[in-house]
Design an enzyme around this catalytic site. Sequence first.
Site, PDB file in Angstrom:
ATOM      1  N   SER A   1      38.118  44.560  48.458  1.00  0.00           N
ATOM      2  CA  SER A   1      39.327  44.220  47.687  1.00  0.00           C
ATOM      3  C   SER A   1      39.066  43.539  46.348  1.00  0.00           C
ATOM      4  CB  SER A   1      40.211  43.288  48.511  1.00  0.00           C
ATOM      5  OG  SER A   1      41.203  44.039  49.159  1.00  0.00           O
TER       6      SER A   1
ATOM      7  N   LYS B   1      39.941  45.374  43.297  1.00  0.00           N
ATOM      8  CA  LYS B   1      41.328  45.536  42.829  1.00  0.00           C
ATOM      9  C   LYS B   1      41.560  44.830  41.487  1.00  0.00           C
ATOM     10  CE  LYS B   1      43.013  45.930  47.589  1.00  0.00           C
ATOM     11  NZ  LYS B   1      43.561  45.214  48.749  1.00  0.00           N
TER      12      LYS B   1
ATOM     13  N   TYR C   1      40.106  55.201  45.350  1.00  0.00           N
ATOM     14  CA  TYR C   1      40.281  53.874  45.948  1.00  0.00           C
ATOM     15  C   TYR C   1      39.165  53.544  46.960  1.00  0.00           C
ATOM     16  CZ  TYR C   1      42.187  50.125  48.803  1.00  0.00           C
ATOM     17  OH  TYR C   1      42.330  48.946  49.496  1.00  0.00           O
TER      18      TYR C   1
ATOM     19  N   TYR D   1      44.574  36.813  50.050  1.00  0.00           N
ATOM     20  CA  TYR D   1      45.472  37.339  51.086  1.00  0.00           C
ATOM     21  C   TYR D   1      46.625  36.354  51.301  1.00  0.00           C
ATOM     22  CZ  TYR D   1      41.384  40.293  51.767  1.00  0.00           C
ATOM     23  OH  TYR D   1      40.331  41.143  51.569  1.00  0.00           O
TER      24      TYR D   1
ATOM     25  N   VAL E   1      37.198  42.168  52.377  1.00  0.00           N
ATOM     26  CA  VAL E   1      36.835  42.155  53.793  1.00  0.00           C
ATOM     27  C   VAL E   1      35.338  42.397  54.035  1.00  0.00           C
ATOM     28  CG1 VAL E   1      39.111  42.741  54.723  1.00  0.00           C
ATOM     29  CG2 VAL E   1      37.533  44.568  54.098  1.00  0.00           C
TER      30      VAL E   1
HETATM   31  N1  GLU Z   1      38.905  48.991  51.614  1.00  0.00           N
HETATM   32  C1  GLU Z   1      39.646  47.989  52.290  1.00  0.00           C
HETATM   33  C2  GLU Z   1      40.979  48.524  52.753  1.00  0.00           C
HETATM   34  O1  GLU Z   1      41.604  49.252  52.040  1.00  0.00           O
HETATM   35  C3  GLU Z   1      39.837  46.808  51.384  1.00  0.00           C
HETATM   36  C4  GLU Z   1      40.533  45.702  52.083  1.00  0.00           C
HETATM   37  C5  GLU Z   1      40.161  44.337  51.595  1.00  0.00           C
HETATM   38  O2  GLU Z   1      39.024  44.050  51.234  1.00  0.00           O
HETATM   39  O3  GLU Z   1      41.083  43.510  51.619  1.00  0.00           O
HETATM   40  O4  GLU Z   1      41.430  48.270  53.831  1.00  0.00           O
END
Ligand code: GLU
Length: 305
Positions: A61, A64, A189, A241, A259
């Site tokens: 994430s 992002k 993604y 989060y 994650v």
């Molecule tokens: N690739 C993970 C997903 O889409 C990223 C989630 C994350 O790191 O919060 O679930």
Amino acid sequence: MNELLNKLVENNKNLTIDGKVAKYIPALGKADPNELGICVADIEGNIYTAGDYNKKFTIQSISKTISLMLAIIDNGIEYVFDRVGMEPTGDAFNSIIKLEIVSPSRPLNPMINAGAIAVSSMIKGNSTDEKFKRLLNFFRKISGNENLGINEEVYLSEKETGDRNRSMAYFMREAGIFTGNVDEILDVYFKQCSIEVDCIDIAKIGLFLANGGRLPSTREQIAGENIARIVKTFMVTCGMYNASGEFAINVGIPAKSGVGGGIMASVPHRMGIGAYGPALDDKGNSIGGCGILKDLSRNFNLSIF
Ligand code: GLU
């Protein structure tokens, strides 16, 4: 400084016992929950490290923040935020619920999966390959690491099992957030999430943001100061989060976690910090990484509030 960082790693190592590695992407389940590392990259060009700072992990994430910068550069602020909101959700990063109950139907922010998938759909390029190549080059430039690439096993593992992301993408296409081929959009993604980094790489990304979107080495402005400001603000409000409020109070540094166990943090005008520990707490944040950042913030008075 290295000595202090060593001490912080040692002091927080016991926290990792209470965490769990992410298993919903099967390949992530192979990580060693005892690992813990840290890197501080400061504005003077110093790099300090401790623990498992050179262990590779997937950025997940944290990516992002970077795709958001490129999507804004490619399309402008208005275009992006017509399609993705600016509000925290209070829900899990992969929750689907608000897409249906909030009107108009658009993801609430670019740090949750739905928002990030919509953002990835906005990266310009004539093919999926070209879009991802542009994004990867952008990652390489910002981190100063020409060798960044994807972890194929993690990428394929998520591609095979990522049905929740797939369902959100179909929902958003139906709602008119984007058009095009869902699998191709998700490919960009999934690949961006699978980029392999270490603590130094993400500390440098944090430093780039701390420096207002300029490369500290050459002073080249890669992303506008306003874009860097927007990203750091999202990091405060939704980067950790649904523990972002608690993190803002206890640590007070703009940060984004993934994650894979990474946390990228950015102390404006001062430093970037990269932490790694794959044992996660129940919100999905690195449990040892959060502990180190809390201690570091107290030691050096890093809270921006
Ligand atoms: N690739 C993970 C997903 O889409 C990223 C989630 C994350 O790191 O919060 O679930």
